[in-house]
Each structure stands twice: as structure tokens, then as C-alpha cells.
Design an enzyme around this catalytic site. Structure first.
Site, short mmCIF file in Angstrom:
data_model
loop_
_atom_site.label_atom_id
_atom_site.label_comp_id
_atom_site.label_asym_id
_atom_site.label_seq_id
_atom_site.Cartn_x
_atom_site.Cartn_y
_atom_site.Cartn_z
N CYS A 78 52.94 29.65 45.55
CA CYS A 78 53.13 29.66 47.01
C CYS A 78 52.86 28.29 47.64
O CYS A 78 53.23 28.05 48.78
CB CYS A 78 52.23 30.71 47.65
SG CYS A 78 52.56 32.37 47.05
N HIS A 103 51.23 29.05 55.19
CA HIS A 103 51.93 29.94 54.26
C HIS A 103 51.78 31.37 54.78
O HIS A 103 50.69 31.80 55.14
CB HIS A 103 51.32 29.80 52.87
CG HIS A 103 51.75 30.87 51.92
ND1 HIS A 103 53.07 31.22 51.76
CD2 HIS A 103 51.03 31.68 51.09
CE1 HIS A 103 53.15 32.20 50.86
NE2 HIS A 103 51.93 32.50 50.45
N ASN A 105 55.86 37.94 52.17
CA ASN A 105 55.45 36.70 51.51
C ASN A 105 56.61 36.20 50.65
O ASN A 105 56.94 36.79 49.63
CB ASN A 105 54.22 37.01 50.64
CG ASN A 105 53.67 35.78 49.94
OD1 ASN A 105 54.33 34.75 49.84
ND2 ASN A 105 52.45 35.90 49.44
N1 ACO Z 1 49.89 51.93 49.97
C1 ACO Z 1 48.89 52.80 50.10
N2 ACO Z 1 47.73 52.66 49.46
C2 ACO Z 1 47.57 51.59 48.66
C3 ACO Z 1 48.59 50.64 48.48
C4 ACO Z 1 49.79 50.84 49.18
N3 ACO Z 1 50.82 49.99 49.08
N4 ACO Z 1 48.14 49.69 47.64
C5 ACO Z 1 46.90 50.02 47.30
N5 ACO Z 1 46.55 51.18 47.90
C6 ACO Z 1 45.29 51.90 47.80
C7 ACO Z 1 44.51 51.52 46.56
O1 ACO Z 1 44.98 52.23 45.43
C8 ACO Z 1 43.11 51.91 46.95
O2 ACO Z 1 42.96 53.30 46.83
P1 ACO Z 1 41.59 53.92 46.22
O3 ACO Z 1 40.53 53.50 47.18
O4 ACO Z 1 41.89 55.38 46.20
O5 ACO Z 1 41.47 53.28 44.87
C9 ACO Z 1 43.08 51.59 48.45
O6 ACO Z 1 44.44 51.56 48.88
C10 ACO Z 1 42.42 50.26 48.75
O7 ACO Z 1 42.97 49.29 47.86
P2 ACO Z 1 42.55 47.79 47.90
O8 ACO Z 1 43.31 47.04 46.86
O9 ACO Z 1 41.06 47.69 47.89
O10 ACO Z 1 43.11 47.41 49.35
P3 ACO Z 1 42.85 46.12 50.19
O11 ACO Z 1 42.23 46.50 51.48
O12 ACO Z 1 42.19 45.04 49.42
O13 ACO Z 1 44.32 45.67 50.51
C11 ACO Z 1 45.87 43.97 49.77
C12 ACO Z 1 45.20 45.30 49.46
C13 ACO Z 1 46.74 44.15 51.01
C14 ACO Z 1 46.73 43.57 48.60
C15 ACO Z 1 44.78 42.91 50.05
O14 ACO Z 1 43.85 42.87 49.00
C16 ACO Z 1 45.35 41.54 50.24
O15 ACO Z 1 45.96 41.26 51.24
N6 ACO Z 1 45.13 40.60 49.28
C17 ACO Z 1 45.73 39.31 49.29
C18 ACO Z 1 46.89 39.36 48.39
C19 ACO Z 1 48.00 38.42 48.72
O16 ACO Z 1 48.34 38.14 49.85
N7 ACO Z 1 48.65 37.95 47.66
C20 ACO Z 1 49.82 37.17 47.80
C21 ACO Z 1 49.86 36.04 46.83
S1 ACO Z 1 48.63 34.85 47.17
C22 ACO Z 1 49.04 34.20 48.59
O17 ACO Z 1 50.19 34.10 48.90
C23 ACO Z 1 47.98 33.72 49.48
#
Ligand code: ACO
Length: 324
Positions: free
Chosen positions: A112, A251, A281
Site C-alpha cells: 500500500c 492512504h 482499500n
Molecule cells: N462481517 C461480520 N463479522 C465479521 C467480519 C465481517 N466481514 N469479519 C470479522 N467478523 C467477526 C469476527 O469473526 C469476530 O467475531 P467473533 O468475536 O465471534 O470471533 C468479530 O467480527 C470481531 O472481529 P475482529 O477481527 O476482532 O474485528 P475488528 O474490530 O478488529 O475489525 C477489521 C476487523 C475491520 C479488519 C479491523 O481489524 C481493521 O480495520 N484492521 C486493519 C486492517 C486493514 O485496514 N488492512 C488493510 C491493509 S493494511 C493498510 O492498508 C493500512
């Protein structure tokens, strides 16, 4: 004295995939995706919208704005982690499509952060070879590298391309400085393995294919801290304050990362360009697409100070400063 941006362009695939559409593919819902990421829709490429074609159209739009012909292009750098082929590079395909016979061309992989790294590389080319006209493109079709059964990742990414034309100018505009960083020790938190070039002998047997794998929570924490530190180091080095910035173009990863970063840096929302809600993204393409939209919407004026910052797989991250 600097490498000045003469034109910007972008190209998005036609197909819009909404969160409601995703509900049909994985166990998710619009409210979850919007509240966790800020993303409402993303674009998905189809036939005739291969990554090099999106890149070519973005480049043509930037060249048109810059009033530059294909013959005048000396160098093409494409930042991508989803090239059409591993070899030849996406940049060579773009050269062919444009008919830019006088250019040399190569890809740059910094995930990215690819556009930010490429901007830094291109500005240094421009400072050394002062008569060179350079195309810098960020282009991705991550939909082809997404596991559509993995709801943790498939909600996040989208396809698109953005481009700029750069040339050296004897003025105080252009790319002023950048601070770039990498940490390969953290590769596992965000990676894409299993590409056909992997040695089968060392490739893990549970290889899930050339898909994005991510520890979302860890990536979130590192992304906020890393971008904050990069911006603060850049501001300190350049002896300017965050209030001197006219527009920040980060980004576009997700809205919660951005909100946390902005509040830590003390940047006012109205000074930040955000379009993650429309495109998700798009990795290396996100900053040049946003730059082009901000430019075409008339949000950037002559003399404005722009701040860009990014974070991605590697890890790679950094910040850059431009005088428009
Ligand atoms: N829909 C519904 N529920 C979901 C989904 C979905 N798409 N994805 C995960 N869940 C569930 C999980 O299974 C979990 O359930 P559980 O508690 O029963 O196990 C619950 O939601 C919470 O999951 P987490 O992974 O803890 O959710 P979080 O609040 O961390 O959000 C997310 C996930 C959005 C991916 C977050 O961690 C994030 O934004 N991370 C950054 C990732 C990113 O932007 N990466 C891009 C590349 S790097 C960059 O460009 C900067």
C-alpha cells in the site's frame, strides 16, 4: 527546485460491489462493514479491465492534463502488488499500450506504500536527469488476489488506478521531502503468498493460494502508530507544523485507522481528503486516485502544501510532502 506534478488521472472499473452485494457472498452485513471500516462500496474489475488497462487509462488522463504525448515519456514506474503477470512488469504492458517508445519501465512493490515509495524514487530520477518526463502510476486489481470466502479481508479491498506526470522544474514546488520505512520482521501480519513463483519445496502445504492474509487488529495498531511517527518525523525534519498543511491525502485503508491517526496528529477533518467509502482499500492506487479526485474537484491550489502518508504489507510505511 523539485519534481513537479504536471497532471493527474485515475480510472476505476465500472462494476460497483456494495456491502449488500457482499452479504450474498460471505456472512457479513452492511452495518458491520460500515461501522468497522467506513466502506460502503468498492469497484471490481471485469473483462477488459486488467490492471495494466486501468493503469493505461489513468496515465492517459494524467498525460492529457499535463499536455504530454506518449513520445515524451522517458520513464514509467508502476506501483502494484497485483500485476497482470509476474513478468513482464505491469509498467512494460503500460508502455506498450501507450506506445511510449522512448520510455524505460519497471514495477515497484511496496504494497500500500507503493505510490509513496515510487513518488520518492521518481523525484530522485527527476533531480538527476532534469529533462526527463516521468509517469508514476499506482494500479491494483486486488479482487483477483482476494479470498472471497474470507470475510476478514474480502470486505476491505477494491480495484483501480491513479497516475501522475512529473518533471523537474526550477521553482520551489514539487516533492519537497519524504520519510520512508520498512520492517520485514512483521511480514506475517499482512502478506500474500502462494504465487506461482514460490518454490513448492518451501511453500507451506496448506498454501491457500495467492490471497491476502491479515491479522486485522495487529495491522490496525501498527498502521496508526507507524503513520503518526512518520508524519511527525517529516514535520520535524522540515521544520513545519501540522497546521501549515493545506491538504492531507492519506492512504485510504479504512475510516477507523484514519480517524485515529487524525486525532493523534490533531488534523482537522476538513483538511483531509477521504474517498474510502466509495472505493475501499485500493492499496498502491489509493493515494493517486484520491490525489486526482481532489485535484479535479478544485481542492488543491497553486502553492498548497500537501501531506501524504501510507502503511502497508512488508511492513512498509512513510510520509511525503509536496508543494503544488
Ligand atoms: N462481517 C461480520 N463479522 C465479521 C467480519 C465481517 N466481514 N469479519 C470479522 N467478523 C467477526 C469476527 O469473526 C469476530 O467475531 P467473533 O468475536 O465471534 O470471533 C468479530 O467480527 C470481531 O472481529 P475482529 O477481527 O476482532 O474485528 P475488528 O474490530 O478488529 O475489525 C477489521 C476487523 C475491520 C479488519 C479491523 O481489524 C481493521 O480495520 N484492521 C486493519 C486492517 C486493514 O485496514 N488492512 C488493510 C491493509 S493494511 C493498510 O492498508 C493500512
Amino acid at each position: 527546485m523539485g519534481a513537479v506534478i504536471l497532471g493527474t488521472g485515475s480510472c476505476l472499473p465500472d462494476r460497483v460491489l456494495s456491502n449488500h452485494d457482499l452479504e450474498e457472498i460471505v456472512d457479513t452485513n452492511d452495518e458491520w462493514v460500515r461501522s468497522r471500516t467506513g466502506i460502503a462500496t468498492r469497484r471490481i474489475s471485469g473483462e477488459g479491465e486488467e490492471v495494466y488497462r486501468l493503469a493505461t487509462v489513468a496515465a492517459q488522463r494524467a498525460m492529457e492534463m499535463a499536455n504530454v504525448t506518449a513520445d515524451e515519456i522517458d520513464l514509467i514506474i508502476v506501483a502494484t502488488i497485483s500485476p497482470h503477470m509476474i513478468m513482464p512488469s505491469c509498467a512494460c504492458f503500460v508502455q506498450k499500450e501507450l506506445g511510449a517508445a522512448n520510455a524505460f519501465a519497471y514495477d515497484l512493490n511496496a504494497a500500500c506504500s507503493g505510490f509513496l515509495y515510487s513518488l520518492d524514487t521518481a523525484s530522485k530520477h527527476a533531480l538527476v536527469d532534469r529533462d526527463k518526463t516521468i509517469l508514476v502510476i499506482g494500479a491494483e486489481t486486488l479482487s483477483a488476489r482476494t479470498n472471497w470466502e474470507d470475510r476478514n479481508t474480502c470486505i476491505l479491498f477494491g480495484d483501480g488506478a491513479g497516475a501522475i506526470v512529473m518533471r523537474y522544474a526550477e521553482n520551489n514546488r514539487g516533492v519537497l521531502a519524504s520519510e520512508l520505512f520498512s520492517d520485514g520482521n512483521l511480514w506475517k501480519l499482512l502478506h500474500m503468498h502462494g504465487a506461482p513463483s514460490c518454490n513448492p519445496a518451501i511453500d507451506p502445504p496448506d498454501n491457500p493460494g495467492p490471497y491476502m492474509l491479515m491479522e486485522g487488529r495487529e495491522v490496525f495498531k501498527y498502521a496508526v502508530r507507524a503513520m503518526e511517527n512518520a508524519v511527525l518525523q517529516l514535520l520535524e525534519k522540515e521544520k513545519i507544523s501540522i497546521d501549515d498543511i493545506s491538504l492531507m491525502i492519506p492512504h485510504q485503508a479504512n475510516i477507523r485507522i484514519l480517524n485515529k491517526l487524525l486525532s493523534r496528529l490533531g488534523v482537522k477533518q476538513e483538511k483531509v481528503f477521504i474517498n474510502v467509502q466509495k472505493y475501499g482499500n485500493t492499496s498502491a492506487a489509493s493515494i493517486p486516485i484520491a490525489l486526482d479526485e481532489a485535484n479535479r474537484e478544485g481542492l488543491i491550489k497553486h502553492g498548497d502544501l500537501l501531506l501524504i502518508c501510507s502503511f502497508g504489507g512488508g511492513f512498509t510505511w512513510g510520509a511525503g510532502l509536496l508543494r503544488w
